[in-house]
Write an enzyme that holds these catalytic residues in place. Structure first.
Site, PDB file in Angstrom:
ATOM      1  N   LYS A   1      20.947 -42.352  11.874  1.00 46.44           N
ATOM      2  CA  LYS A   1      21.811 -41.926  10.772  1.00 46.44           C
ATOM      3  C   LYS A   1      22.263 -40.482  10.989  1.00 46.44           C
ATOM      4  CE  LYS A   1      21.535 -43.834   6.101  1.00 46.44           C
ATOM      5  NZ  LYS A   1      20.753 -43.868   4.860  1.00 46.44           N
TER       6      LYS A   1
ATOM      7  N   HIS B   1      16.680 -38.186  -7.841  1.00 48.25           N
ATOM      8  CA  HIS B   1      15.430 -38.354  -7.096  1.00 48.25           C
ATOM      9  C   HIS B   1      14.287 -37.603  -7.796  1.00 48.25           C
ATOM     10  CE1 HIS B   1      18.140 -38.826  -3.321  1.00 48.25           C
ATOM     11  NE2 HIS B   1      17.633 -40.011  -3.576  1.00 48.25           N
TER      12      HIS B   1
ATOM     13  N   SER C   1      23.223 -39.198  -3.196  1.00 52.65           N
ATOM     14  CA  SER C   1      23.325 -38.140  -2.174  1.00 52.65           C
ATOM     15  C   SER C   1      24.709 -38.173  -1.537  1.00 52.65           C
ATOM     16  CB  SER C   1      22.267 -38.341  -1.086  1.00 52.65           C
ATOM     17  OG  SER C   1      20.981 -38.252  -1.624  1.00 52.65           O
TER      18      SER C   1
ATOM     19  N   ARG D   1      19.523 -47.662  -9.934  1.00 55.42           N
ATOM     20  CA  ARG D   1      20.547 -47.035 -10.782  1.00 55.42           C
ATOM     21  C   ARG D   1      21.363 -48.064 -11.533  1.00 55.42           C
ATOM     22  NH1 ARG D   1      22.859 -43.705  -5.864  1.00 55.42           N
ATOM     23  NH2 ARG D   1      22.440 -45.781  -5.094  1.00 55.42           N
TER      24      ARG D   1
HETATM   25  O1  PNS Z   1      17.236 -43.357   0.495  1.00 55.08           O
HETATM   26  P1  PNS Z   1      17.497 -44.637   1.232  1.00 55.08           P
HETATM   27  O2  PNS Z   1      18.314 -44.388   2.480  1.00 55.08           O
HETATM   28  O3  PNS Z   1      18.101 -45.700   0.351  1.00 55.08           O
HETATM   29  O4  PNS Z   1      16.043 -45.176   1.706  1.00 55.08           O
HETATM   30  C1  PNS Z   1      15.917 -46.372   2.442  1.00 55.08           C
HETATM   31  C2  PNS Z   1      14.477 -46.509   2.988  1.00 55.08           C
HETATM   32  C3  PNS Z   1      14.086 -45.258   3.757  1.00 55.08           C
HETATM   33  C4  PNS Z   1      13.505 -46.713   1.873  1.00 55.08           C
HETATM   34  C5  PNS Z   1      14.453 -47.773   3.915  1.00 55.08           C
HETATM   35  O5  PNS Z   1      15.569 -47.744   4.745  1.00 55.08           O
HETATM   36  C6  PNS Z   1      13.198 -47.816   4.791  1.00 55.08           C
HETATM   37  O6  PNS Z   1      12.094 -47.935   4.302  1.00 55.08           O
HETATM   38  N1  PNS Z   1      13.405 -47.725   6.111  1.00 55.08           N
HETATM   39  C7  PNS Z   1      12.331 -47.731   7.091  1.00 55.08           C
HETATM   40  C8  PNS Z   1      12.491 -48.921   8.050  1.00 55.08           C
HETATM   41  C9  PNS Z   1      11.908 -50.180   7.416  1.00 55.08           C
HETATM   42  O7  PNS Z   1      10.747 -50.223   7.076  1.00 55.08           O
HETATM   43  N2  PNS Z   1      12.740 -51.236   7.304  1.00 55.08           N
HETATM   44  C10 PNS Z   1      12.269 -52.509   6.775  1.00 55.08           C
HETATM   45  C11 PNS Z   1      12.796 -52.794   5.412  1.00 55.08           C
HETATM   46  S1  PNS Z   1      14.352 -53.628   5.584  1.00 55.08           S
END
Ligand code: PNS
Length: 161
Positions: free
Chosen positions: A41, A17, A129, A90
């Site tokens: 979560k 990150h 993570s 990745r």
């Molecule tokens: O580190 P991560 O868990 O892969 O991040 C995922 C993240 C936070 C980028 C994604 O889950 C997100 O933006 N969630 C907020 C809810 C949202 O906007 N969902 C619509 C897209 S499917």
């Protein structure tokens, strides 16, 4: 001014990150790293702890700020008047999930929120993570995976476990 958001769970932030943060901070005038406050979560670190780790890790990057958000990314981006989301890729296995999120965000925002993908540096291509947490849960060595000051913070979570 060209601004971008780097959203994520960051539970905890890894060296992968941090690599994306450093590289994205050179591409944009301002980068907001934002932790998703996802009550559903089961996170190891609280949102406040994750924000604090990110702040410490980015304290020498003057154009980076750290924040948190809940709800939809598109609503948060609109509120901050930011039109670019940064995500790291990745491997090919990340692509399908990331493509779906990027397309959904573009659709939901009427084209206002685009996603820029940075390919993770090869030395961090294996890193997540989840693997940090799994290794720490078995009291393994995570010193190559997270910044030095985070190593102890992660291990503390698994004391007596
Ligand atoms: O580190 P991560 O868990 O892969 O991040 C995922 C993240 C936070 C980028 C994604 O889950 C997100 O933006 N969630 C907020 C809810 C949202 O906007 N969902 C619509 C897209 S499917």
């Amino acid at each position: 001014m060209k601004s971008a958001i780097y959203p994520g769970s960051f539970d905890p932030m890894t060296l992968g990150h941090l690599d994306i943060i450093k590289r994205a901070s050179k591409m944009f005038d301002h980068l907001t790293v934002s932790v998703l406050d996802n009550k559903a979560k089961n996170a190891l670190f609280s949102v406040e702890e994750r924000v604090s780790i990110l702040k410490e890790a980015t304290k020498d990057l003057p154009n980076v700020s750290v924040d948190s958000f809940s709800g939809l990314l598109v609503d948060y981006a609109k509120q901050k008047d930011i039109h670019v989301s940064v995500r790291g890729l990745r491997a090919v296995t990340d692509f399908e999930y990331e493509l779906q999120i990027a397309q959904t965000n573009r659709k939901l925002s009427d084209g206002s929120l685009d996603t820029v993908f940075l390919t993770t540096s090869l030395e961090y291509a294996y890193l997540s993570s989840s693997s940090v947490k799994e290794i720490a849960a078995f009291h393994g060595d995570i010193s190559q995976l997270v910044p030095d000051f985070v190593v102890e913070l992660v291990h503390e979570k698994y004391i007596d476990k």
